[in-house]
Write a protein that holds these residues in place. Structure first.
Motif, PDB file in Angstrom:
ATOM      1  N   LEU A  65     -24.012 -41.850 -13.843  1.00  0.00           N
ATOM      2  CA  LEU A  65     -24.401 -40.927 -14.917  1.00  0.00           C
ATOM      3  C   LEU A  65     -25.292 -41.624 -15.940  1.00  0.00           C
ATOM      4  CD1 LEU A  65     -24.142 -38.244 -16.544  1.00  0.00           C
ATOM      5  CD2 LEU A  65     -22.108 -39.248 -17.593  1.00  0.00           C
ATOM      6  N   LEU A  66     -24.934 -42.843 -16.321  1.00  0.00           N
ATOM      7  CA  LEU A  66     -25.655 -43.547 -17.376  1.00  0.00           C
ATOM      8  C   LEU A  66     -26.883 -44.296 -16.881  1.00  0.00           C
ATOM      9  CD1 LEU A  66     -22.514 -44.799 -19.300  1.00  0.00           C
ATOM     10  CD2 LEU A  66     -23.895 -42.755 -19.733  1.00  0.00           C
ATOM     11  N   GLY A  74     -29.182 -32.313 -13.998  1.00  0.00           N
ATOM     12  CA  GLY A  74     -28.133 -31.722 -14.817  1.00  0.00           C
ATOM     13  C   GLY A  74     -26.736 -32.003 -14.301  1.00  0.00           C
ATOM     14  N   ALA A  75     -26.614 -32.941 -13.368  1.00  0.00           N
ATOM     15  CA  ALA A  75     -25.294 -33.286 -12.832  1.00  0.00           C
ATOM     16  C   ALA A  75     -24.560 -34.201 -13.801  1.00  0.00           C
ATOM     17  CB  ALA A  75     -25.451 -33.949 -11.475  1.00  0.00           C
ATOM     18  N   SER A  76     -23.302 -34.427 -13.525  1.00  0.00           N
ATOM     19  CA  SER A  76     -22.493 -35.212 -14.457  1.00  0.00           C
ATOM     20  C   SER A  76     -22.029 -36.537 -13.878  1.00  0.00           C
ATOM     21  CB  SER A  76     -21.280 -34.386 -14.893  1.00  0.00           C
ATOM     22  OG  SER A  76     -20.513 -34.029 -13.775  1.00  0.00           O
ATOM     23  N   GLY A  77     -22.576 -36.976 -12.792  1.00  0.00           N
ATOM     24  CA  GLY A  77     -22.179 -38.248 -12.210  1.00  0.00           C
ATOM     25  C   GLY A  77     -22.266 -38.186 -10.708  1.00  0.00           C
ATOM     26  N   GLY A  81     -18.839 -30.923 -11.208  1.00  0.00           N
ATOM     27  CA  GLY A  81     -17.685 -30.037 -11.293  1.00  0.00           C
ATOM     28  C   GLY A  81     -16.423 -30.793 -11.656  1.00  0.00           C
ATOM     29  N   ALA A  82     -15.287 -30.205 -11.326  1.00  0.00           N
ATOM     30  CA  ALA A  82     -13.995 -30.773 -11.717  1.00  0.00           C
ATOM     31  C   ALA A  82     -13.695 -32.099 -11.036  1.00  0.00           C
ATOM     32  CB  ALA A  82     -12.881 -29.776 -11.417  1.00  0.00           C
ATOM     33  N   GLN A  89     -17.935 -33.257 -19.533  1.00  0.00           N
ATOM     34  CA  GLN A  89     -18.491 -31.902 -19.634  1.00  0.00           C
ATOM     35  C   GLN A  89     -20.007 -32.002 -19.471  1.00  0.00           C
ATOM     36  OE1 GLN A  89     -17.061 -28.914 -20.009  1.00  0.00           O
ATOM     37  NE2 GLN A  89     -14.973 -29.700 -20.091  1.00  0.00           N
ATOM     38  N   PRO A  90     -20.613 -31.169 -18.621  1.00  0.00           N
ATOM     39  CA  PRO A  90     -22.052 -31.294 -18.363  1.00  0.00           C
ATOM     40  C   PRO A  90     -22.912 -31.291 -19.620  1.00  0.00           C
ATOM     41  CG  PRO A  90     -21.069 -29.846 -16.744  1.00  0.00           C
ATOM     42  CD  PRO A  90     -19.991 -30.164 -17.752  1.00  0.00           C
ATOM     43  N   GLN A  91     -22.630 -30.421 -20.572  1.00  0.00           N
ATOM     44  CA  GLN A  91     -23.436 -30.390 -21.799  1.00  0.00           C
ATOM     45  C   GLN A  91     -23.276 -31.671 -22.602  1.00  0.00           C
ATOM     46  OE1 GLN A  91     -22.025 -26.555 -23.363  1.00  0.00           O
ATOM     47  NE2 GLN A  91     -24.159 -25.911 -23.364  1.00  0.00           N
ATOM     48  N   GLN A  92     -22.055 -32.184 -22.678  1.00  0.00           N
ATOM     49  CA  GLN A  92     -21.813 -33.421 -23.423  1.00  0.00           C
ATOM     50  C   GLN A  92     -22.462 -34.606 -22.711  1.00  0.00           C
ATOM     51  OE1 GLN A  92     -17.566 -33.036 -23.500  1.00  0.00           O
ATOM     52  NE2 GLN A  92     -17.564 -32.437 -25.656  1.00  0.00           N
ATOM     53  N   GLY A  93     -22.356 -34.630 -21.390  1.00  0.00           N
ATOM     54  CA  GLY A  93     -22.987 -35.698 -20.618  1.00  0.00           C
ATOM     55  C   GLY A  93     -24.497 -35.682 -20.769  1.00  0.00           C
TER      56      GLY A  93
END
Length: 165
Positions: A65-66, A74-77, A81-82, A89-93
């Motif tokens: 992610l980082l 727009g993925a989170s890692g 998803g869960a 959270q996608p928006q926070q990430g």
């Protein structure tokens, strides 16, 4: 250790309470720690500092992610998803990665170098376990340097909004 078969003992993912229960047996604790996972700061860091236990950060790039590579998608890692790792959270990430991109530009580095540079500013982290898949990724990460105090403070504030604590 007493028999001379190992130099030191370490553990992985122990909480502060578990480390206390271990009664000084371990020299280090390898724990998930990154801008997206700052929960060790709650109970583990104070115990480790008090007892002289070194902390080694695993997944300092939060499953990629980082690194910034997921920003466009727009993925989170690693997954989304869960079952994402780490779950953010996608928006926070996305907001965290946006600040990370700005800090990387400010520091003249890549997102991955800035994320690892933030880890290097933490006096309670002795080392980080890198998960480079290619020689180029390894070379990039090995070129990381601690961030300036201003850049580290920007990432501290941004990560407080999305990191589970």
């Amino acid at each position: 250790v007493k028999a001379g078969k190992v130099r030191v003992l370490g553990c992985s993912n122990f909480s502060g309470g578990q480390l206390v229960s271990a009664a000084g047996r371990f020299a280090f604790d390898q724990v998930q720690y990154s801008l997206a996972a700052r929960f060790p700061e709650n109970d583990l860091v104070p115990v480790a500092r008090r007892d002289g236990v070194a902390l080694i950060a695993w997944s300092p790039l939060a499953g990629g992610l980082l690194s910034g590579k997921y920003a466009a998608a727009g993925a989170s890692g690693r997954r989304s998803g869960a079952d994402a790792f780490p779950y953010v959270q996608p928006q926070q990430g996305a907001a965290l990665v946006k600040v990370l991109q700005a800090v990387a530009a400010l520091e003249r580095s890549t997102c991955a170098q800035a994320a690892l540079g933030w880890i290097l500013t933490k006096p309670f982290i002795a080392s980080a376990t890198l998960g480079a898949r290619t020689p180029a990724q390894l070379a990039e990460l090995l070129d990381s340097k601690p961030l300036s105090p201003r850049a580290a403070a920007l990432l501290d504030r941004a990560s407080e909004l999305c990191s589970p604590r």
